[in-house]
Design a protein around this motif. Sequence first.
Motif, PDB file in Angstrom:
ATOM      1  N   TYR A   1       0.772  -5.722  -5.321  1.00  0.00           N
ATOM      2  CA  TYR A   1      -0.409  -6.490  -4.940  1.00  0.00           C
ATOM      3  C   TYR A   1      -0.783  -6.247  -3.487  1.00  0.00           C
ATOM      4  O   TYR A   1      -1.927  -6.033  -3.151  1.00  0.00           O
ATOM      5  CB  TYR A   1      -0.093  -7.955  -5.205  1.00  0.00           C
ATOM      6  CG  TYR A   1      -1.163  -8.948  -4.850  1.00  0.00           C
ATOM      7  CD1 TYR A   1      -2.370  -8.975  -5.545  1.00  0.00           C
ATOM      8  CD2 TYR A   1      -0.945  -9.896  -3.845  1.00  0.00           C
ATOM      9  CE1 TYR A   1      -3.335  -9.931  -5.242  1.00  0.00           C
ATOM     10  CE2 TYR A   1      -1.897 -10.845  -3.547  1.00  0.00           C
ATOM     11  CZ  TYR A   1      -3.091 -10.867  -4.249  1.00  0.00           C
ATOM     12  OH  TYR A   1      -4.039 -11.814  -3.954  1.00  0.00           O
ATOM     13  N   GLY A   2       0.227  -6.272  -2.630  1.00  0.00           N
ATOM     14  CA  GLY A   2      -0.037  -5.959  -1.226  1.00  0.00           C
ATOM     15  C   GLY A   2      -0.662  -7.086  -0.445  1.00  0.00           C
ATOM     16  O   GLY A   2      -1.426  -6.852   0.489  1.00  0.00           O
ATOM     17  N   GLY A   3      -0.349  -8.318  -0.775  1.00  0.00           N
ATOM     18  CA  GLY A   3      -0.985  -9.444  -0.093  1.00  0.00           C
ATOM     19  C   GLY A   3      -0.162 -10.024   1.041  1.00  0.00           C
ATOM     20  O   GLY A   3      -0.713 -10.440   2.050  1.00  0.00           O
ATOM     21  N   CYS A   4       1.161 -10.048   0.899  1.00  0.00           N
ATOM     22  CA  CYS A   4       1.942 -10.771   1.913  1.00  0.00           C
ATOM     23  C   CYS A   4       2.178  -9.931   3.158  1.00  0.00           C
ATOM     24  O   CYS A   4       2.312 -10.469   4.239  1.00  0.00           O
ATOM     25  CB  CYS A   4       3.249 -11.280   1.334  1.00  0.00           C
ATOM     26  SG  CYS A   4       4.521 -10.008   1.118  1.00  0.00           S
ATOM     27  N   ARG A   5       2.247  -8.629   3.014  1.00  0.00           N
ATOM     28  CA  ARG A   5       2.438  -7.670   4.111  1.00  0.00           C
ATOM     29  C   ARG A   5       3.800  -7.786   4.777  1.00  0.00           C
ATOM     30  O   ARG A   5       3.992  -7.293   5.895  1.00  0.00           O
ATOM     31  CB  ARG A   5       1.332  -7.800   5.196  1.00  0.00           C
ATOM     32  CG  ARG A   5      -0.062  -8.027   4.684  1.00  0.00           C
ATOM     33  CD  ARG A   5      -0.542  -7.007   3.715  1.00  0.00           C
ATOM     34  NE  ARG A   5      -0.808  -5.699   4.286  1.00  0.00           N
ATOM     35  CZ  ARG A   5      -1.138  -4.642   3.564  1.00  0.00           C
ATOM     36  NH1 ARG A   5      -1.232  -4.754   2.249  1.00  0.00           N
ATOM     37  NH2 ARG A   5      -1.361  -3.472   4.122  1.00  0.00           N
TER      38      ARG A   5
ATOM     39  N   ILE B   1       2.887  -0.454   3.330  1.00  0.00           N
ATOM     40  CA  ILE B   1       3.694  -1.473   2.643  1.00  0.00           C
ATOM     41  C   ILE B   1       4.568  -0.771   1.604  1.00  0.00           C
ATOM     42  O   ILE B   1       4.090   0.021   0.802  1.00  0.00           O
ATOM     43  CB  ILE B   1       2.837  -2.586   2.001  1.00  0.00           C
ATOM     44  CG1 ILE B   1       1.680  -2.021   1.191  1.00  0.00           C
ATOM     45  CG2 ILE B   1       2.347  -3.553   3.070  1.00  0.00           C
ATOM     46  CD1 ILE B   1       0.991  -3.047   0.323  1.00  0.00           C
TER      47      ILE B   1
ATOM     48  N   GLN C   1       4.021  -0.693  -2.353  1.00  0.00           N
ATOM     49  CA  GLN C   1       2.925   0.033  -2.992  1.00  0.00           C
ATOM     50  C   GLN C   1       2.848   1.494  -2.551  1.00  0.00           C
ATOM     51  O   GLN C   1       1.984   2.229  -3.015  1.00  0.00           O
ATOM     52  CB  GLN C   1       1.608  -0.693  -2.672  1.00  0.00           C
ATOM     53  CG  GLN C   1       0.531  -0.494  -3.709  1.00  0.00           C
ATOM     54  CD  GLN C   1      -0.545  -1.551  -3.612  1.00  0.00           C
ATOM     55  OE1 GLN C   1      -0.533  -2.401  -2.727  1.00  0.00           O
ATOM     56  NE2 GLN C   1      -1.494  -1.503  -4.524  1.00  0.00           N
TER      57      GLN C   1
ATOM     58  N   TYR D   1      -3.262   4.321  -0.706  1.00  0.00           N
ATOM     59  CA  TYR D   1      -2.325   5.414  -0.469  1.00  0.00           C
ATOM     60  C   TYR D   1      -2.661   6.606  -1.354  1.00  0.00           C
ATOM     61  O   TYR D   1      -2.299   7.730  -1.070  1.00  0.00           O
ATOM     62  CB  TYR D   1      -0.889   4.939  -0.684  1.00  0.00           C
ATOM     63  CG  TYR D   1      -0.535   3.800   0.238  1.00  0.00           C
ATOM     64  CD1 TYR D   1      -0.888   3.861   1.589  1.00  0.00           C
ATOM     65  CD2 TYR D   1       0.087   2.654  -0.218  1.00  0.00           C
ATOM     66  CE1 TYR D   1      -0.608   2.812   2.445  1.00  0.00           C
ATOM     67  CE2 TYR D   1       0.377   1.600   0.634  1.00  0.00           C
ATOM     68  CZ  TYR D   1       0.026   1.678   1.965  1.00  0.00           C
ATOM     69  OH  TYR D   1       0.297   0.651   2.813  1.00  0.00           O
TER      70      TYR D   1
ATOM     71  N   LYS E   1      -7.108 -12.147   0.840  1.00  0.00           N
ATOM     72  CA  LYS E   1      -6.008 -11.621   0.031  1.00  0.00           C
ATOM     73  C   LYS E   1      -4.722 -11.450   0.850  1.00  0.00           C
ATOM     74  O   LYS E   1      -3.645 -11.734   0.379  1.00  0.00           O
ATOM     75  CB  LYS E   1      -6.413 -10.270  -0.588  1.00  0.00           C
ATOM     76  CG  LYS E   1      -5.312  -9.617  -1.408  1.00  0.00           C
ATOM     77  CD  LYS E   1      -5.819  -8.379  -2.134  1.00  0.00           C
ATOM     78  CE  LYS E   1      -4.672  -7.664  -2.851  1.00  0.00           C
ATOM     79  NZ  LYS E   1      -5.140  -6.506  -3.618  1.00  0.00           N
TER      80      LYS E   1
ATOM     81  N   VAL F   1      -2.188 -11.871   4.312  1.00  0.00           N
ATOM     82  CA  VAL F   1      -1.827 -12.887   5.299  1.00  0.00           C
ATOM     83  C   VAL F   1      -2.383 -12.613   6.706  1.00  0.00           C
ATOM     84  O   VAL F   1      -2.983 -13.492   7.316  1.00  0.00           O
ATOM     85  CB  VAL F   1      -0.289 -13.078   5.349  1.00  0.00           C
ATOM     86  CG1 VAL F   1       0.106 -14.015   6.483  1.00  0.00           C
ATOM     87  CG2 VAL F   1       0.232 -13.579   4.023  1.00  0.00           C
TER      88      VAL F   1
END
Lengths: 269, 626
Positions: free
Chosen positions: A50-54, A73, A76, B323, B475, B477
């Motif tokens: 998803y790649g939202g929290c980083r 990240i 992903q 990517y 989406k 943070v």
Amino acid sequence: MSIENSGKPVTLTIDGKPVQAHSGEFLLAVAQRAGITIPTLCHHPALEPYGGCRLCVVDVTEEGWDGWCKMVIACQFPVKEGIIAFTASERVIETRRVVLDLLLARCPDTPLIQRLAREYGIEKTSYVPNPNPTDCILCALCTRVCDHIGVSAIATVNRGIGREVAPPYHQPPPDCIGCLACAEICPTDYIPYTTSSTSRTIWGKSFEMLRCPTCGRAHITVEQARHFAGHGGVSEDYFTTCDACKRKQMAGTFQRLQGVLPAAAPPAR
Amino acid sequence: MRIESPAAFAEFRKSAQAKLAQRRAEVLVCCGTGCLANGAAAVAEAFAATLDGSATEVKTFTKRTGCHGFCERGPLVVLRPAGILYTKVKPRDVKEIVDKTLKGGTVIPRLLYKEPTSGQRIEHYQEVPFYKHQTRVAMRRIGHIDPTDFEDAIAHGAYGGLVKALGMTPEEVLREVEISGLRGRGGAGFSTARKWRSCRNAKGERKFVLCNGDEGDPGAFKDRSIMEGDPHSVLEGMIIGGWAIGAHEGIIYVRDEYPLAVVNLTLAIQQARDAGLVGQNILGSGFAFDIRISRGGGAFVCGESSALMRSLEGKVGEPRAKYVHATDRGLYDLPTVLNNVETWADVGAILEHGGAWFAAMGTTKSKGTKAFSLVGKVKNTGLIELPMGMTLRQIIYDIGGGVLNDRPFKAVQTGGPSGGCVPEALLDLPVDYEKLTEAGSMMGSGGMIVMDDRTCMVDVARYFLKFLTEESCGKCVPCREGLHQMLAMFDDLVAGRGKPGDIERIERLSRGMQLGSLCELGKSAPNPVISTLRYFRDEYVAHLERRECPAGICRDLTTYEIMPETCDGCHACFKACPVEAITGKVKELHVIHQDKCIACGACYDACPTQAIRFLPKHQLAARGVA
Ligand SMILES: Cc1cc2nc3c(=O)[nH]c(=O)nc-3n(C[C@H](O)[C@H](O)[C@H](O)COP(=O)(O)O)c2cc1C
Ligand code: SF4
Ligand code: SF4
Ligand code: FES
């Protein structure tokens, strides 16, 4: 760059350690296999990245980049031959600190966030703590698991800081089957529900329970049985027996086949 | 009527040009959105009504064109072939224009453009400084053609580039674009040829060509002007792109707030299809390419490439990691090329005139011309197109005519909401991708906002942060929480509530957002902050440590007072004050009542004798006044 999802065996370097992998695999999984821990909040192996929290940011470079790194990240990023990854460089740690500092401001009372922040040396947020503390970190695991099982009863709504997880129009979601997958996957136990031998409630919607004809346990909602029956092309009855009893029955069949148990013996209670 | 071959096309163009040549004169009425808002439709109607009866006599033709760019002086009317430009034309001026100028051959000085500094009236369109320094490529036909008239577009060169491209191999077309040095006009300035080549080399039968017409930057309107004023230039570019990369499907993603663009593009696609320029077997080449329009979802972030593609797929328009490039896996995970409207509009001209022709304009790494919207505190505002490498000074002073009311120049903000502010010391900076980036700003989509001394740079940064905070999709943070916290710190700074360490906190957060955010919105959101800190750090320090706004803009920190020695009682401030905080009779001393004053500065800007000054609020408090 062309996609190299061909799955060729490749060798890369993570924190100085040579690691084998297949090209196109995600760096996070490769690192985990090599025993290297990278923190994550929105990742789940069963779901698409998803790649939202980083939080899983790492630095990546290649031979010939003159030491220049790009931050990616891990959850992903598809690996390929020869990449060199640093999972704990100074700026990686610093970026994670900013992320956790911000999350701690959003969720000042959430034990998971407090613990992670503390691991990165943050006791108190440097920002303005949320006047209305929440435990939802907006990892979207709940909405994604719901999409994954083909229900999509809940979604993230609104933009920016107003974003939240909600059923349509904040009403009990018509599509919800009461499976509790969202509540169970939620890393902060934010989604409230009640469940008993007769009924279950989640997202403001109530469900009637089905009892296992074998053990009598209320283990599944009527809607759940119907949903899975509809999807798997299996009859609804299949789902009325609870998993535990099904396992026992299967084991029985298996053993029978091996001639361990006498044929046609009644299943144990 | 279908045009079946290049030869038939040449024939068609010749006859269209011959038809045009029969007109003795043309009245070009700008019907771009700006001029329409000022009543251009009524002007065009008045011309049509007046001329219709006498059309045979004067053989004159009224044409409703797209935006001329100089909207501020609209409605604009250009008379051809003389090239006379009339500004701010009202329907009641029409009869006089017809009688005196069209029939009588004399100009009407009152309607000519007046040069603000010298007061001189300028007759010809080409002599007006706003136009004189421009070179138009992407906007080459806008203002000259009626965007709804297919023959008019063809007579003015539309699809000439396509005819040439179809006579070349896709590789030769790619090569030509490579030679041109064209780079994306929508933001990052990525090499167009390189993008096309990756997509051409990508595996797969089905590929897409997309046009980004989302134009979300507040105040930007170049893409709208192109789509409205010369839609065929966009189609032509996309068909050529399709030929070069081997795609047969094109989609134009148009911002929902641009209904006229949708109408004109829809008509243009229909016209092109009827003529056999879109669809099967284009110009008998065997090449097929179709184009459709998709209306945008409305959010700023939908202009970002991955979000745009999700939106086109009918999903939520949110960015995702890139990517794997869109040229390999874009729309529906198929190879896709996405370019900006202006980029596509350049392509036809490049094929028509050659890559070398385009590359002869501009700087070493930034070739050709670029459209800019010049706005803010500058005398001539509007839409312009210039060769890359022109200096900021030339743009602001030669084309823009200098700072409004001749106030001191302070900075120019370029690149849209996530661009940066360039200070006076860098006015001689040649404008290209590299130079703007080095200066801490960016080209972006070509926005330029001129700022005078009455601008607080902390407040400016806050303005852009506010916009981005509202547009962050939420989406990831760093962007969602980071912008929210950043804005909170700026709200405190401008209100004099800053805390020790805020500047360092802002810098640290900026870095975290740049490195950690998912998409370019979050990554570039700190730009306005970082660039103002770089050039105007003292203003931040003044707000934080002394609770002062040096520009006298932040209302919580500023008070205004009238200096008795200088006030001549002209009463101008009295009239300007929106809250009646000023008392005084004509020819007598005027006084500002601090209890009522909201520190808006209207009086300060209105006073002809500079008898009003501003000072930090705390100074007044120290005197015991407030
Ligand atoms: C938040 C955000 C908004 C964007 N909005 C636009 C836009 O409105 N129009 C546009 O052409 N590009 C926009 N872009 C840039 C696109 O992602 C993409 O780079 C561009 O359309 C590529 O075309 P080009 O190479 O011709 O410039 C935006 C990027 C971001 C990060
Ligand atoms: S409710 Fe839980 S699972 Fe869902 S987004 Fe919030 S924290 Fe994640
Ligand atoms: S950077 Fe901002 S706009 Fe981009 S994905 Fe993250 S939250 Fe959304
Ligand atoms: S785990 Fe990778 S971004 Fe959340």
